[in-house]
Each structure stands twice: as C-alpha cells, then as structure tokens.
Scaffold this active site. Structure first.
Site, mmCIF file in Angstrom:
data_model
loop_
_atom_site.group_PDB
_atom_site.id
_atom_site.type_symbol
_atom_site.label_atom_id
_atom_site.label_comp_id
_atom_site.label_asym_id
_atom_site.label_seq_id
_atom_site.Cartn_x
_atom_site.Cartn_y
_atom_site.Cartn_z
ATOM 1 N N HIS A 177 51.428 65.217 29.289
ATOM 2 C CA HIS A 177 51.858 64.696 27.994
ATOM 3 C C HIS A 177 53.387 64.647 27.934
ATOM 4 O O HIS A 177 53.977 63.653 27.483
ATOM 5 C CB HIS A 177 51.329 65.573 26.862
ATOM 6 C CG HIS A 177 49.833 65.601 26.764
ATOM 7 N ND1 HIS A 177 49.155 65.183 25.633
ATOM 8 C CD2 HIS A 177 48.882 66.000 27.650
ATOM 9 C CE1 HIS A 177 47.855 65.331 25.815
ATOM 10 N NE2 HIS A 177 47.668 65.833 27.035
ATOM 11 N N ASP B 243 52.919 62.904 19.889
ATOM 12 C CA ASP B 243 51.614 63.002 20.529
ATOM 13 C C ASP B 243 50.560 63.211 19.449
ATOM 14 O O ASP B 243 50.805 63.900 18.450
ATOM 15 C CB ASP B 243 51.627 64.181 21.509
ATOM 16 C CG ASP B 243 50.457 64.172 22.465
ATOM 17 O OD1 ASP B 243 49.309 64.326 22.003
ATOM 18 O OD2 ASP B 243 50.684 64.023 23.686
#
Length: 461
Positions: free
Chosen positions: A21, A121
């Site tokens: 990520h 995110d």
C-alpha cells in the site's frame, strides 16, 4: 506541465502502513509531483522510512521532491513472522493515532493553499474523517485492488432480484469465482467493516490499474454507482515506472541476469506479507531444482508490523547443499530485492507470484506472465483475472486446495508449463503484447496519460 494554478493546490497522501500500500501511493506521489503540484506524504515515522528505503524504479534523489511527514506513534508489538498469520493485525491501531496529526496538517495546508486534495487508502478512511470540516479540502479514496476484484466484490453482494442491470455477454465473468472464505481473518474483516463506515464522503475514487487492462470492470463499477457525476472514477495506473532509469546502484541479481538468455529465467517472490512453512519451502526448492529451469528466488519471511524492529527471527532454511547444487542456474536472494528491475529485465520469462495487486500490476506492465499462487486477501481473485480473463498465467494450485501442501511435482510441472511449453510461449506473447499496450497507455496521448491529465485538471480547477 507545471503552471501557476497547479502550485496553488497541494496533495496529501495517507497510505495504509503495509508495504504494498505504501509503495503504490509513493509512486502516485511521483506522478503528481511531475505536474508541479506539491505532495505531502503523511504516515508514521517508521513506515515512511520503510517506503523510502525500499523505493524501486525511481532515483532516490527524487524523494526530496516529496514532503514526508513522519508522525510518532506509541510503541506496539511486532511479533515475528508466522506462516499461519497475516502480519497486518498489529497495524490496526495505527489509524487511531494518525487522525489528529493528519487533521492538524490539513488545517495548516488549508490556510496556505487554494485547495487541499487528500488521497487516502480505503483502509485509512477513519484517519481523514475530519476532511469535511476543514475548509477548501476534499478527499479521493484510493483502492489498492484490481478493478475486476472491486466490481466482483460489490456485485456478488447484491441479491439477484436487486441487480440494477444485466452484464453484457461480451464481458468475461468467470463462472468459478473463488470464495472469500479463508482469505482474511475475522479481525481483518472487522477492521475493514469499521473503516467502511467512513466511506462515501469522498469526491472520487482512484484505481492503480489501466483501462487497457480491465476497463470493462471499472466501467461496471461506475455504472453501479449510478454514474453519479459528483463521484469521479479515475483510472490512473500503472503508478509504477514502466521504464527503468538505470541510474540506481544495481543489485547483484541483475548482474547475474545480464548473463542469461532472453526470457529464460523465472522469478519467484511472494511479497511482503507471506511466510512459507519449512515443508513448503522444501517442496518448492525441490520442484525448482527438478524443473531444470533457471530461476531467481526471493526467499524471506513476511514483514513484521514494524519492518525495522530489532530482534532476530528464524530465517527460512533450504535443504542442505541446495544453493551449491543449483548455483549454475539459480540464485536465492534473502534480502529485499528490486522487483521492478527484475521484472523489467529481458532475461525474465515468468513470475511465480502470490498475486497481490502491487506485484500483479508490476508484472503486467512489464509484460511478464505469471504462475499464480494466491495466499490470502484479494489474491485468489487477482489470480482469476490473470489466468482466466487476461490469459497471461497458470494456476499453481486451486484456492479450494489452499490448506494442502503444494508438492514438488506440482511445482515442477507448473514451472515447465509456463517456461518450456508452446502454451507458455503463447502466454508470454499475450503478456508481452498487453505490457506494450499498458506502456503505450502511460506515454503522452495514451489512455492512462490522458486520464492523469484529467485528474490533475479536476483537482486544480
């Protein structure tokens, strides 16, 4: 690309603190910076350090163009890697500690810039829940998944009687979509559900994929959202560089690859969140040896929650004398390896991968076919996209057999199938053609390049 209007806008990245990520939003940061827009990358000090140390495909001096905000968080337990557990759960407390410092950063930037754009995110939605209270600030939610995966996840949860439309027969929807059973722990599921409570206030959604790869599935997701003009969908990938600069200090494995024939080597790596059992390592080692194929194998444990914490962990063990026996055609790498550079090397002809989306999009963009060995999370469905939809890979084992040891015989036959058969050569050809299309899409005037231009125009409007 830079103009005065762009310099009046700032972008704040809020990544989830797991390597795949972190990496994706760091690469997106570089793309946005190239338009003359200042980017602020906000995270814990240890994870910001991690993503900088592991940066790939970019000259390290380019990191100076990004403003890193290293927030201190309380100490937390970082247990040693365990093949039976995901190293994600110790990270679940981090969003709680980042909400206040991120909000304070946004308030400071709001006083300085005409507009502040937050790219967060989807697993960090709680951190940016105060965006709606901060003047001149809007958020865009980033999905670190394939478009195929995201659409299927939403579509299958809609009762048949409530489906808002029928899917055109020209769009491939595989009949046997792997179940989500066994993909995550109950703790992870609860964390995702808690974060989802803060979804829905964003101005748009961002995907690290390309319409060249899976545009049909992104369009179906757009259709599911009712073509809401206020919620934009931006397909901006691949974020990772598709051309290597060649200016970085070269890893020793790249020098070994220089000596091999084109397309002759299979690369084996299972990412930063997978540890194999001793028994599985032995079967994999034996299968690779018996295959007779050349290989580079990154053999390391999964990351700890704190990848830089002190303490010695048990290193993966190979059969006695193994590395000596395979030294003429195989290399075992036990440290962090430059995956992008490896995949981009002309000697690589295949990639045995867990099919995390970060690794998948990197392999696709470099035109490398995949031996798909999903381990958890969204990986089983990424494997379906790669093998059944795109036709650029083979399955090492079915998801239904995840609890079984994958034998050396299976591994040997899979490696040979990908690397030494006509079927494998055809997959390699399709992967190469798709990689060419993806690389063209990010060049000036290509689909992804135009979409990035549209995103920049939207946030600087």
């Amino acid at each position: 690309m830079e103009d005065q209007n762009n310099s009046q806008v700032a972008v704040v990245m809020v990544p989830y603190p797991a390597q795949s990520h972190l990496n994706q939003l760091l690469h997106l940061s570089h793309l946005i910076v190239s338009y003359g827009i200042p980017v602020h990358y906000a995270g814990s000090a240890v994870h910001n350090n991690q993503v900088k140390v592991r940066v790939q495909g970019l000259d390290s001096d380019r990191l100076t163009k990004i403003n890193f905000h290293d927030f201190q968080i309380p100490p937390y337990i970082s247990p040693p890697p365990n093949p039976d557990q995901l190293p994600l759960e110790p990270l679940f407390h981090i969003p709680t500690h980042l909400r206040k410092p991120v909000s304070e950063l946004l308030e400071q930037l709001s006083a300085k810039y005409r507009r502040v754009i937050v790219v967060h995110d989807c697993l960090m939605a709680s951190v940016v829940q105060d965006v709606k209270l901060i003047p001149k600030t809007e958020s865009f939610q980033f999905y670190p998944l394939s478009g195929f995966n995201r659409f299927i996840d939403f579509w299958e949860n809609i009762p048949e009687s409530d489906k808002p439309f029928q899917i055109d027969q020209s769009i491939t929807i595989p009949r046997c979509i792997p179940s989500t059973e066994g993909t995550v722990t109950p703790e992870i599921l609860r964390f995702v559900i808690n974060q989802s409570k803060f979804w829905g206030t964003e101005s748009g959604r961002i995907y690290n994929t390309s319409r060249v790869i899976e545009g049909a599935y992104v369009e179906l997701s757009e259709k599911l959202s009712g073509n809401n003009a206020e919620t934009k969908h931006f397909v901006l990938g691949p974020f990772n560089p598709v051309e290597m600069s060649g200016n970085q200090k070269r890893h020793r494995c790249l020098k070994w690859l220089d000596e091999q024939n084109k397309g002759s080597v299979i690369f084996i790596s299972f990412g930063s969140s997978t540890s194999l059992t001793e028994e599985q390592i032995e079967e994999l080692a034996t299968g690779l040896e018996r295959s007779g194929q050349k290989f580079i194998w990154v053999l390391r444990n999964a990351d700890k929650a704190d990848g830089f914490s002190s303490g010695k962990d048990k290193n993966p063990v190979l059969p006695e004398g193994y590395e000596e026996r395979v030294k003429d055609r195989g290399m075992v790498v036990r440290e962090w390896a430059p995956q992008l550079d490896i995949l981009a090397h002309q000697s690589i002809g295949g990639f045995m991968s867990h099919c995390g989306w970060n690794s998948s999009i990197e392999s696709i963009s470099m035109g490398v076919p995949i031996a798909a060995w999903p381990m958890h999370s969204e990986q089983p469905r990424n494997a379906v996209l790669i093998t059944e939809v795109l036709g650029i890979g083979v399955l090492v084992r079915e998801w239904e057999d995840r609890g079984k040891l994958v034998s050396s015989v299976t591994i040997e036959s899979t490696v040979k199938r990908l690397m030494a058969t006509k079927e494998g050569a055809e997959m390699r050809k399709r992967a190469s053609e798709l990689g060419d299309s993806v690389r063209k899409s990010v060049s000036k005037g290509g689909a992804s390049s135009l979409e990035m231009d549209a995103f920049i125009a939207h946030i600087t409007r």
